[in-house]
Design an enzyme around this catalytic site. Structure first.
Site, PDB file in Angstrom:
ATOM      1  N   ARG A 232       0.867  -1.219  -0.043  1.00 41.04           N
ATOM      2  CA  ARG A 232       0.094  -0.070   0.048  1.00 41.04           C
ATOM      3  C   ARG A 232       0.861   1.241   0.174  1.00 41.04           C
ATOM      4  O   ARG A 232       2.025   1.218   0.675  1.00 41.04           O
ATOM      5  CB  ARG A 232      -0.821  -0.050   1.315  1.00 41.04           C
ATOM      6  CG  ARG A 232      -1.995  -0.994   1.363  1.00 41.04           C
ATOM      7  CD  ARG A 232      -3.080  -0.613   0.403  1.00 41.04           C
ATOM      8  NE  ARG A 232      -4.304  -1.323   0.393  1.00 41.04           N
ATOM      9  CZ  ARG A 232      -4.533  -2.391  -0.469  1.00 41.04           C
ATOM     10  NH1 ARG A 232      -3.698  -2.829  -1.393  1.00 41.04           N
ATOM     11  NH2 ARG A 232      -5.686  -3.285  -0.179  1.00 41.04           N
ATOM     12  N   GLU A 261      -3.588   7.637  -3.862  1.00 39.87           N
ATOM     13  CA  GLU A 261      -4.039   7.308  -5.366  1.00 39.87           C
ATOM     14  C   GLU A 261      -5.512   7.964  -5.717  1.00 39.87           C
ATOM     15  O   GLU A 261      -6.327   7.993  -5.065  1.00 39.87           O
ATOM     16  CB  GLU A 261      -4.134   5.928  -5.449  1.00 39.87           C
ATOM     17  CG  GLU A 261      -2.917   5.114  -5.252  1.00 39.87           C
ATOM     18  CD  GLU A 261      -2.963   3.536  -4.836  1.00 39.87           C
ATOM     19  OE1 GLU A 261      -4.069   3.013  -5.242  1.00 39.87           O
ATOM     20  OE2 GLU A 261      -2.065   3.035  -4.619  1.00 39.87           O
ATOM     21  N   HIS A 279      -1.495   0.961  -9.712  1.00 39.88           N
ATOM     22  CA  HIS A 279      -2.333  -0.215  -8.803  1.00 39.88           C
ATOM     23  C   HIS A 279      -2.790  -1.193  -9.535  1.00 39.88           C
ATOM     24  O   HIS A 279      -4.101  -1.434  -9.627  1.00 39.88           O
ATOM     25  CB  HIS A 279      -3.048   0.730  -7.827  1.00 39.88           C
ATOM     26  CG  HIS A 279      -3.414  -0.434  -6.603  1.00 39.88           C
ATOM     27  ND1 HIS A 279      -3.627   0.265  -5.274  1.00 39.88           N
ATOM     28  CD2 HIS A 279      -3.285  -1.358  -6.394  1.00 39.88           C
ATOM     29  CE1 HIS A 279      -3.930  -0.751  -4.321  1.00 39.88           C
ATOM     30  NE2 HIS A 279      -3.628  -1.759  -5.007  1.00 39.88           N
TER      31      HIS A 279
HETATM   32  O1  LIG Z   1      -4.577  -3.752  -3.813  1.00 33.45           O
HETATM   33  C1  LIG Z   1      -5.188  -4.887  -4.119  1.00 33.45           C
HETATM   34  C2  LIG Z   1      -5.558  -5.778  -3.117  1.00 33.45           C
HETATM   35  O2  LIG Z   1      -5.668  -5.579  -1.871  1.00 33.45           O
HETATM   36  O3  LIG Z   1      -6.321  -6.880  -3.499  1.00 33.45           O
END
Ligand SMILES: O=CC(=O)O
Length: 313
Positions: A232, A261, A279
């Site tokens: 993250r 983001e 992401h």
């Molecule tokens: O970031 C993506 C997830 O947590 O699946």
């Protein structure tokens, strides 16, 4: 189950949407011109919320939905869901582990290769005609580099497995040492960073792991070190990362996630030792389907009073 109200706050996956629509009364919050009004109008009907990596369920949303029974997240990370509130109110929470492990681990390798071998820059060199004026410059080898992994859960282990194929020594940091693993354990992130070439962040985001990559860790990784973040954005103190990259105190970074983001610090756009992805760790057609099926399987299990497939709470 057609009458069960399922709230989807933001668009996620067209397949998930389509399959939810076939089974439930899907309420798409983002399509409402007045979101607060929409929520108010449907608050008595919503028994499930679909979360994802960017949008979970905070206290405000949970309190606004008195009939809420379950939050099914279309993500493995559930840091955007207020778990404490859910426990307090007896609301169940599920996520999508395992099905996305391979994709996310694959992407960590892609990022490491992208940064070290300058894949994006080299691609641009061909496209812009630069090659006609001479060969591309030398880059840096991946095979044999020491890889440090923060968080040796499912995805961390999958990263380690892939990295082993590159003959890279592996070290890790996690809250506790895992005696069944042959990798070298460091009891602090700074020690791990001092002893590896590539540092991969792959642990869950919690209060303890927020800004686990701070200035001290970045300086320990050093001007030849590479940071890969597939966890993250908030794992990293982003302004420290940006200044370290701009000042040459860090060798490079491969990032799939950011603190705010979809805003990405623009100073990074000019750096060739940085690879920036939007992401997309688990964003393949195959995994999107598997994650959606898991979300639906959890909802169906819940509303049929069967055990949840992947419960968190
Ligand atoms: O970031 C993506 C997830 O947590 O699946």
């Amino acid at each position: 189950m057609e009458s069960v109200g399922v709230l989807m706050p933001v668009p996620m996956s067209p397949y998930l949407e389509q399959e939810l629509e076939r089974r439930f009364n899907l309420l798409k919050l983002w399509t409402a011109p007045e979101k607060a009004e929409f929520l108010k109008a449907h608050s008595g009907a919503v028994r499930a919320v679909i979360g994802n990596a960017g949008n979970g369920a905070d206290v405000g949303l949970i309190e606004a939905l008195p009939e809420l029974e379950i939050i099914a997240s279309f993500s493995v990370g559930i840091d955007k869901v207020d778990l404490e509130k859910c426990r307090e109110k007896g609301i169940r929470v599920t996520n999508t582990p395992d099905v996305l492990t391979d994709d996310v681990a694959d992407l960590a390798i892609g990022l490491a290769l992208g940064v070290l071998r300058r894949l994006c820059e080299a691609d641009g060199y061909v496209r812009s005609g630069g090659w006609k004026n001479g060969d591309y410059k030398l880059t840096t080898k991946f095979t044999g580099k020491t890889v440090g992994i923060i968080g040796l859960g499912r995805i961390g282990k999958a990263v380690a497995k892939r990295v082993e194929a590159f003959s890279c020594p592996i070290a890790y940091y996690s809250r506790t040492e895992k005696p069944d693993l042959k990798y070298k354990y460091y009891p602090s992130v700074v020690e791990l960073a001092s002893n590896c070439d590539i540092l991969v962040v792959v642990c869950p985001l919690t209060q303890e792991t927020r800004h686990i990559i701070n200035r001290e860790v970045i300086d320990a990784l050093g001007p030849k070190g590479i940071l890969i973040n597939i966890g993250r954005g908030a794992h990293v103190d982003e302004s420290e990362l940006v200044s370290a990259l701009l000042e040459g105190r860090l060798g490079g970074a491969g990032l799939d996630v950011y603190e705010n983001e979809p805003d990405v610090p623009e100073q990074l756009f000019q750096l060739e030792n940085v690879v920036l992805l939007p992401h997309v760790g688990s964003d393949t057609v195959e995994t999107d389907t598997a994650m959606a099926d898991l979300v639906i399987g959890n909802l169906e299990a819940h509303f049929l009073n069967k055990p949840l497939l992947t419960p968190v709470v």
